[in-house]
Structure formats: structure tokens, C-alpha cells
Design an enzyme around this catalytic site. Structure first.
Site, PDB file in Angstrom:
ATOM      1  N   LYS A   1       0.909  -1.199   0.029  1.00 50.64           N
ATOM      2  CA  LYS A   1       0.074   0.000  -0.051  1.00 50.64           C
ATOM      3  C   LYS A   1       1.011   1.228  -0.119  1.00 50.64           C
ATOM      4  O   LYS A   1       2.004   0.996   0.388  1.00 50.64           O
ATOM      5  CB  LYS A   1      -1.071   0.136   1.147  1.00 50.64           C
ATOM      6  CG  LYS A   1      -0.268  -0.048   2.582  1.00 50.64           C
ATOM      7  CD  LYS A   1      -1.157   0.368   3.675  1.00 50.64           C
ATOM      8  CE  LYS A   1      -1.555   1.705   3.952  1.00 50.64           C
ATOM      9  NZ  LYS A   1      -0.574   2.484   4.804  1.00 50.64           N
TER      10      LYS A   1
ATOM     11  N   ASP B   1      -2.062  -6.139   2.920  1.00 49.20           N
ATOM     12  CA  ASP B   1      -2.377  -5.318   3.785  1.00 49.20           C
ATOM     13  C   ASP B   1      -2.155  -5.995   5.442  1.00 49.20           C
ATOM     14  O   ASP B   1      -2.648  -7.000   5.525  1.00 49.20           O
ATOM     15  CB  ASP B   1      -3.834  -4.841   4.138  1.00 49.20           C
ATOM     16  CG  ASP B   1      -4.392  -3.913   4.946  1.00 49.20           C
ATOM     17  OD1 ASP B   1      -4.028  -3.899   6.130  1.00 49.20           O
ATOM     18  OD2 ASP B   1      -5.218  -3.156   4.774  1.00 49.20           O
ATOM     19  N   HIS B   2      -0.898  -5.286   5.876  1.00 49.66           N
ATOM     20  CA  HIS B   2      -0.414  -5.980   6.877  1.00 49.66           C
ATOM     21  C   HIS B   2      -1.295  -6.274   8.079  1.00 49.66           C
ATOM     22  O   HIS B   2      -0.990  -7.243   8.802  1.00 49.66           O
ATOM     23  CB  HIS B   2       1.006  -5.389   7.278  1.00 49.66           C
ATOM     24  CG  HIS B   2       0.888  -4.435   8.217  1.00 49.66           C
ATOM     25  ND1 HIS B   2       0.642  -3.127   7.606  1.00 49.66           N
ATOM     26  CD2 HIS B   2       1.109  -4.289   9.513  1.00 49.66           C
ATOM     27  CE1 HIS B   2       0.634  -2.025   8.711  1.00 49.66           C
ATOM     28  NE2 HIS B   2       0.835  -2.888   9.634  1.00 49.66           N
TER      29      HIS B   2
ATOM     30  N   LYS C   1      -2.026  -9.745  11.062  1.00 50.51           N
ATOM     31  CA  LYS C   1      -1.795  -9.911  12.764  1.00 50.51           C
ATOM     32  C   LYS C   1      -2.761 -10.825  13.239  1.00 50.51           C
ATOM     33  O   LYS C   1      -3.922 -11.198  12.974  1.00 50.51           O
ATOM     34  CB  LYS C   1      -2.431  -8.416  13.163  1.00 50.51           C
ATOM     35  CG  LYS C   1      -1.392  -7.372  12.719  1.00 50.51           C
ATOM     36  CD  LYS C   1      -2.115  -6.038  13.516  1.00 50.51           C
ATOM     37  CE  LYS C   1      -1.331  -4.916  12.858  1.00 50.51           C
ATOM     38  NZ  LYS C   1       0.082  -4.649  13.419  1.00 50.51           N
TER      39      LYS C   1
ATOM     40  N   GLU D   1      -2.595   5.713  17.393  1.00 54.09           N
ATOM     41  CA  GLU D   1      -1.042   5.734  17.471  1.00 54.09           C
ATOM     42  C   GLU D   1      -0.295   6.599  18.246  1.00 54.09           C
ATOM     43  O   GLU D   1      -0.953   7.749  18.665  1.00 54.09           O
ATOM     44  CB  GLU D   1      -0.203   5.609  16.008  1.00 54.09           C
ATOM     45  CG  GLU D   1      -0.775   4.407  15.065  1.00 54.09           C
ATOM     46  CD  GLU D   1       0.074   4.671  13.919  1.00 54.09           C
ATOM     47  OE1 GLU D   1       1.083   4.004  13.799  1.00 54.09           O
ATOM     48  OE2 GLU D   1      -0.364   5.274  13.002  1.00 54.09           O
TER      49      GLU D   1
ATOM     50  N   ASP E   1      -4.150   6.904   4.471  1.00 50.79           N
ATOM     51  CA  ASP E   1      -2.814   6.125   5.082  1.00 50.79           C
ATOM     52  C   ASP E   1      -3.533   4.790   5.844  1.00 50.79           C
ATOM     53  O   ASP E   1      -3.120   3.647   5.773  1.00 50.79           O
ATOM     54  CB  ASP E   1      -2.153   6.706   5.988  1.00 50.79           C
ATOM     55  CG  ASP E   1      -1.038   6.156   6.338  1.00 50.79           C
ATOM     56  OD1 ASP E   1      -0.219   5.149   5.788  1.00 50.79           O
ATOM     57  OD2 ASP E   1      -0.473   6.117   7.649  1.00 50.79           O
TER      58      ASP E   1
ATOM     59  N   HIS F   1      -6.333  -0.423   6.275  1.00 50.92           N
ATOM     60  CA  HIS F   1      -6.426  -1.109   7.456  1.00 50.92           C
ATOM     61  C   HIS F   1      -7.662  -1.238   8.264  1.00 50.92           C
ATOM     62  O   HIS F   1      -8.374  -2.177   8.806  1.00 50.92           O
ATOM     63  CB  HIS F   1      -5.342  -0.615   8.427  1.00 50.92           C
ATOM     64  CG  HIS F   1      -3.877  -0.466   7.668  1.00 50.92           C
ATOM     65  ND1 HIS F   1      -3.681  -1.638   7.318  1.00 50.92           N
ATOM     66  CD2 HIS F   1      -3.042   0.363   8.127  1.00 50.92           C
ATOM     67  CE1 HIS F   1      -2.258  -1.260   6.692  1.00 50.92           C
ATOM     68  NE2 HIS F   1      -1.764   0.120   7.057  1.00 50.92           N
TER      69      HIS F   1
ATOM     70  N   LYS G   1      -2.287   9.740  14.770  1.00 57.01           N
ATOM     71  CA  LYS G   1      -1.013   9.892  15.482  1.00 57.01           C
ATOM     72  C   LYS G   1      -0.808  10.834  16.634  1.00 57.01           C
ATOM     73  O   LYS G   1      -1.669  11.523  16.789  1.00 57.01           O
ATOM     74  CB  LYS G   1       0.045  10.161  14.295  1.00 57.01           C
ATOM     75  CG  LYS G   1      -0.144   9.117  13.164  1.00 57.01           C
ATOM     76  CD  LYS G   1       1.452   9.170  12.365  1.00 57.01           C
ATOM     77  CE  LYS G   1       1.224   8.183  11.193  1.00 57.01           C
ATOM     78  NZ  LYS G   1       1.353   6.718  11.620  1.00 57.01           N
TER      79      LYS G   1
HETATM   80  C1  BG6 Z   1       1.161   1.802   7.936  1.00 56.75           C
HETATM   81  C2  BG6 Z   1       0.905   3.258   7.994  1.00 56.75           C
HETATM   82  O1  BG6 Z   1       0.613   1.027   6.861  1.00 56.75           O
HETATM   83  O2  BG6 Z   1       0.630   1.266   9.153  1.00 56.75           O
HETATM   84  C3  BG6 Z   1       1.407   3.964   9.246  1.00 56.75           C
HETATM   85  O3  BG6 Z   1       1.562   3.539   6.598  1.00 56.75           O
HETATM   86  C4  BG6 Z   1       1.069   3.134  10.480  1.00 56.75           C
HETATM   87  O4  BG6 Z   1       1.429   5.116   9.047  1.00 56.75           O
HETATM   88  C5  BG6 Z   1       0.914   1.598  10.347  1.00 56.75           C
HETATM   89  O5  BG6 Z   1       2.023   3.772  11.632  1.00 56.75           O
HETATM   90  C6  BG6 Z   1       0.493   1.049  11.550  1.00 56.75           C
HETATM   91  O6  BG6 Z   1       0.753  -0.302  11.606  1.00 56.75           O
HETATM   92  P1  BG6 Z   1       0.944  -0.953  12.972  1.00 56.75           P
HETATM   93  O7  BG6 Z   1       1.156  -2.359  12.774  1.00 56.75           O
HETATM   94  O8  BG6 Z   1       2.289  -0.256  13.581  1.00 56.75           O
HETATM   95  O9  BG6 Z   1      -0.185  -0.904  13.761  1.00 56.75           O
END
Ligand code: BG6
Length: 509
Positions: A168, A197-198, A202, A236, A255, A260, A360
Site C-alpha cells: 500500500k 495489507d499487513h 496480525k 498511535e 494512510d 487497514h 497519530k
Molecule cells: C502503515 C501506515 O500502513 O501502518 C503507518 O502507513 C502506520 O502510518 C502503520 O503507522 C500502523 O501499523 P501497525 O502494525 O504499527 O499498527
């Protein structure tokens, strides 16, 4: 019946993945050092990689193999150091050496066909599969795909499979995402494309499906008859850090939301799939994303709040305001916080609001889904002389302190009826051995074995962008950006968004 609390339950051991080479475009970037290599290290630690596994990093910088490996080592040291002294001392140098012995570097321009000619040479001995991982700025995705195709590098035959992982952000909006899908599928077959999409990697995100569909107690009340509303939070504590160039162009909505947050939304709200086959799961997710109510820009303005952080204290440490960050315009209108109210147009969820927020520099890192149930139908205990205790809530805690918490009511011991809120908590760490993983381990492994369940189809991406389009349109015409203090709960206007419906966010504290 015996319900063990298997504190020492081992992770499910993975078979070593099939033989393959991972080619990373953008190998000298932050993402490779901070996320991909630590994930490969974890896979190697659990013997989940093939003995002949190889990594070829491609980047613009003039480096040799040794320089490249040195840079990767610096990154992984930082990753482990950031996890605290205990984690840092658990680093196993022999696993790293194993991985580095299989890692090399190819200097090349992504736009130059000579890079791909060299890549053909480098892959000549590979009799298994190849994964091309696009960890570059999105502007290169189409170029790299076209060159790979023209060089014949995407051709598959027998066991020589070829897959492409696309990071992404996938587009900036609906038209650009559609165009990117169109260009990619011109040169790569859809079943070779793995859009990542990581969040889907999880553990706790995958556990949403297990919690819902393996426990009949939840599913029977998972609908508009029992659920008052749903909150999805990805807060975050970090600021924009070194990513201001990217973030200025992107902002919190692009973002985090169509990707996500919508993945979390789909997992929590989709219908049960017929099976856990990749297509069955993805079809249900897609149907849910398709059911997100498309708002008019006017509605979108009423149902959204944008914010930008000012200086403050996060975890006791001072943080600069967003506009004071290096690389950020002093009059920037990029949002670092967003809260939205959405509806889902289907039978199960009609009339149930879904409130989403992400930002953030907030009070703490907290990713969670709150299912707020309706009050008990008949107010039997209204005579008890006390303030009304809150209704039941189920919290699916994604990170940190992963688990599932049910807030309910109980009688306070004594001769009078008094009711107090209590909580039933399940914490992963109390039951299973958990380790540090970012989600990339699962996804890289799944790609190696060809399991696309946790990857997105073209339509998921486009439906996500379609649902946020009215917000992008509404904001393009102006509208207020509320400031909030770093280390706080976010802008006060986000509280008003819920308060006007008689509701409130679960506190981030
Ligand atoms: C990313 C965003 O895809 O996901 C970042 O670009 C964000 O801005 C991050 O900090 C959050 O991922 P995680 O796994 O740290 O919650």
C-alpha cells in the site's frame, strides 16, 4: 469437561515453505529493514523457510552485498533494541547469519531494462518460485510490472511460479486505484497478484473470524437486534517520524481508512463464509465493503472529523506539533487524525452506526474494536439507587495487550441490589506463547505457499476507495481541521460526533 489454560501451547509449526527467491524492489528503504527482514528472520527462526531460500534486494544506491547486509544488520539491531533489553538479548545471530548467507544485492534503476536483464541472470539457477515484492514508492509499481512482463520474468511453467506482492498505498483515490488495477492486470494475471495489507497478518485480526464463527454465543447476538453500535480505533502514540514527505501527500484517511480500518470493519461485520477457502472469505468481505453506505459529500462533512496534532506530551515525553515536523509545510492542511461515522446497508446491520477513528500522536497505541450491545430489554433494576451502569461491551483488542474483554454487570455482594461493572478478560499472553510479529511473517509465508486468503482482490481495494470518496470530495472544498494536543484523546469535535448520538468513545487510557 477439561478446558486447559495451555500457557505453554506452542505456535502451530509451519512446514518449510517451497523453494523460492524473494526479489525486493526498494531494498534499501525503511520498509525492507524495519519490516520485511525482521519477518524473514522470524520465519527462519522457526525453520519455515526452504534451505535454498534466497533474497535479492534491488535498489538505486551504489552498494555491494556486504554494504547491503551491513545496513540490514543496523536496521534489525534497531528493531530489537526498540523492543527492550529482553527482546534484544533474544536475538539469535546464527539465524541472522543463515539468512544473510542467502541475501544479495543488485544495484539497478527500476526504469532501466538492463536491471531486468541482470535479474534474469541472477534468477537463472532458481528452479522453484519467485516472489517480486514491490516495496517502492507507489509511482514505480506500473513501471516495474511492465518491465518484469517485457523481460519474460512473470512467465510460469511447472513448479516455476511467479507472484507479485504490491504494498500500500494502492492508489490515492478511486480513479487512480482503478487505473493501477487496470495497468497491472494487463501484464500480470490476477491470481499472481498479492495486494498486501499487513493488518490481515496480525493474529488478533484473524482471531476475529474464529471468535465470531467458532463461538455460537457471539454470532447469535451479532446483529442490529442486540448491537447498539461498533467502534473501530487504530490510535498511535508515534508522530509522523521520518515519513513526512510521504505523509504530507497522504494524510490519515488515505494512510489508514480504506485499507487497514476497512479490513477490520470487514472482518467484524461480514457474513459467515461457506468455507475458509480464499475465494469464499474474500467474496464475503467484498460483499460487506460493497454494502458500506455511500454518503453524499454533504453527509460526509456532517459525519467526519479531521484533526492535526499540536505539540504536547506523549507518555511524558515532549512531541513537536505536526506543522513543526521537518518536511511539513508550516501551513499544512494534512490531517493526522480522522473520525468517521459509517452505515452498512444490509439486513444484519441496518441502523447500526460504525464509528471509525485513527490518528497519530494520541495518548497511547491502541487498536481495538468495541462492540457496544444494547441495554437489557426490560429495566428490571431501575429502582436500585445508583447511576445506570454502562451496557455490555465486547472489546476485541488487536494491539497491544492482545485479547478479548467482555464488560458486563454483576451484583455487588450485600443485602441490597447494587450493580457494578465487571470484566471477563482473555489475554493471549496468559494462554499462548506469543512473540513479536508484525503480521508480515504470516503474509510472506502465505504468499510462498500460494494462499491468497489474507490478500486483497482488485474489487476490495476499489470498494474501499469508493466509500471514502465522498469524504475526500467534501474535504477538497474546505472544511475545518481541528487541532488536538499530542498525547490527548484527539480533537474534541470527535467526541461531539458521538455525543450528538448519545454515545461516547471508549477512552484510550
Ligand atoms: C502503515 C501506515 O500502513 O501502518 C503507518 O502507513 C502506520 O502510518 C502503520 O503507522 C500502523 O501499523 P501497525 O502494525 O504499527 O499498527
Amino acid at each position: 469437561m477439561d478446558f486447559p489454560t495451555n500457557r505453554q501451547a506452542p505456535q502451530v509449526a509451519l512446514q518449510p515453505a517451497p523453494r523460492c527467491t524473494l526479489v525486493i524492489f526498494g531494498a534499501t528503504g525503511d520498509m525492507t529493514g524495519r519490516l520485511l527482514m525482521p519477518a524473514l528472520y522470524n520465519l527462519a527462526r522457526f525453520n519455515s523457510l526452504h534451505p535454498d531460500f534466497r533474497v535479492i534486494g534491488i535498489g538505486h544506491r551504489r552498494l555491494d552485498d556486504e554494504d547491503f547486509r551491513r545496513g540490514l544488520k543496523e536496521s534489525i539491531d534497531q528493531v530489537f533494541a526498540a523492543r527492550g533489553p529482553q527482546a534484544a538479548s533474544s536475538f539469535d545471530p546464527s539465524v541472522w547469519q543463515w539468512l544473510m548467507a542467502r541475501t544479495s544485492y543488485l544495484m539497478g534503476d527500476f526504469e532501466d531494462e538492463r536491471t531486468y536483464a541482470e535479474l534474469i541472470q541472477a534468477l537463472a539457477a532458481e528452479s522453484g518460485g519467485v516472489i517480486f515484492y514491490f516495496a517502492t514508492a507507489p509511482g514505480y509499481f506500473q513501471t516495474i510490472a511492465r518491465h518484469l512482463h517485457d523481460a519474460g520474468l512473470l512467465k510460469q511453467a511447472g513448479g516455476r511460479w511467479r507472484r507479485v506482492v504490491i504494498e500500500k498505498p494502492f492508489g490515492r483515490d478511486l480513479p487512480s486505484a482503478c487505473e493501477l488495477n487496470k495497468q497491472l492486470t494487463r501484464v500480470i494475471h490476477e491470481n499472481q497478484i498479492f495486494r498486501i495489507d499487513h493488518f490481515l497478518g496480525k493474529e488478533t485480526v484473524q482471531n476475529i473470524l474464529v471468535s465470531r464463527f467458532a463461538n455460537s454465543v457471539f454470532e447469535s447476538s451479532w446483529n442490529r437486534l442486540y448491537i447498539d453500535h461498533v467502534q473501530i480505533t487504530a490510535a498511535e502514540a508515534i508522530g509522523v517520524e521520518r515519513r513526512s514527505e510521504f505523509y504530507e501527500q497522504t494524510g490519515a484517511l488515505r494512510d489508514m481508512v480504506p485499507n487497514h480500518l476497512f479490513q477490520l470493519l470487514a472482518m467484524v461485520a461480514m457474513e459467515p463464509p461457506n468455507s475458509f477457502d480464499a475465494d469464499a472469505v474474500r467474496t464475503e468481505k467484498e460483499k460487506l465493503l460493497d454494502a458500506i453506505h455511500i454518503q453524499t459529500p454533504f453527509e460526509a462533512l456532517q459525519n467526519s472529523v479531521r484533526g492535526q496534532y499540536q505539540s504536547g506530551l506523549v507518555g511524558g515525553k515532549p512531541m513537536r506539533g505536526y506543522r513543526e515536523e521537518e518536511g511539513v509545510a508550516p501551513d499544512s492542511r494534512t490531517e493526522t487524525y480522522v473520525a468517521l461515522k459509517l452505515g452498512i446497508d444490509n439486513w444484519r446491520w441496518a441502523g447500526v452506526p460504525f464509528y471509525l477513528r485513527t490518528g497519530k500522536a494520541l495518548a497511547r497505541r491502541q487498536t481495538q474494536i468495541v462492540i457496544a450491545f444494547k441495554d437489557a430489554g426490560h429495566a428490571l433494576f431501575r429502582q436500585s439507587a445508583q447511576e445506570k451502569p454502562p451496557a455490555n461491551t465486547l472489546v476485541l483488542q488487536i494491539q497491544p495487550d492482545e485479547g478479548l474483554f467482555f464488560h458486563m454487570k454483576a451484583k455487588v455482594p450485600g443485602s441490597k441490589i447494587r450493580i457494578a461493572p465487571v470484566s471477563m478478560d482473555f489475554r493471549y499472553a496468559d494462554h499462548f506463547l506469543t512473540g513479536h510479529s508484525s503480521g508480515y511473517e504470516t503474509l510472506i509465508y502465505d504468499c510462498m505457499v500460494g494462499d491468497a486468503t489474507l490478500f486483497q482482490r482488485a474489487a476490495d481495494i476499489e470498494l474501499g476507495w469508493e466509500a471514502v470518496l465522498p469524504f475526500q470530495q467534501a474535504w477538497a472544498e474546505g472544511g475545518e481541521i481541528h487541532s488536538y494536543r499530542a498525547g490527548s484523546q484527539g480533537p474534541a469535535a470527535a467526541d461531539v460526533l458521538l455525543a450528538r448520538d448519545g454515545r461516547q468513545w471508549l477512552s484510550l487510557e
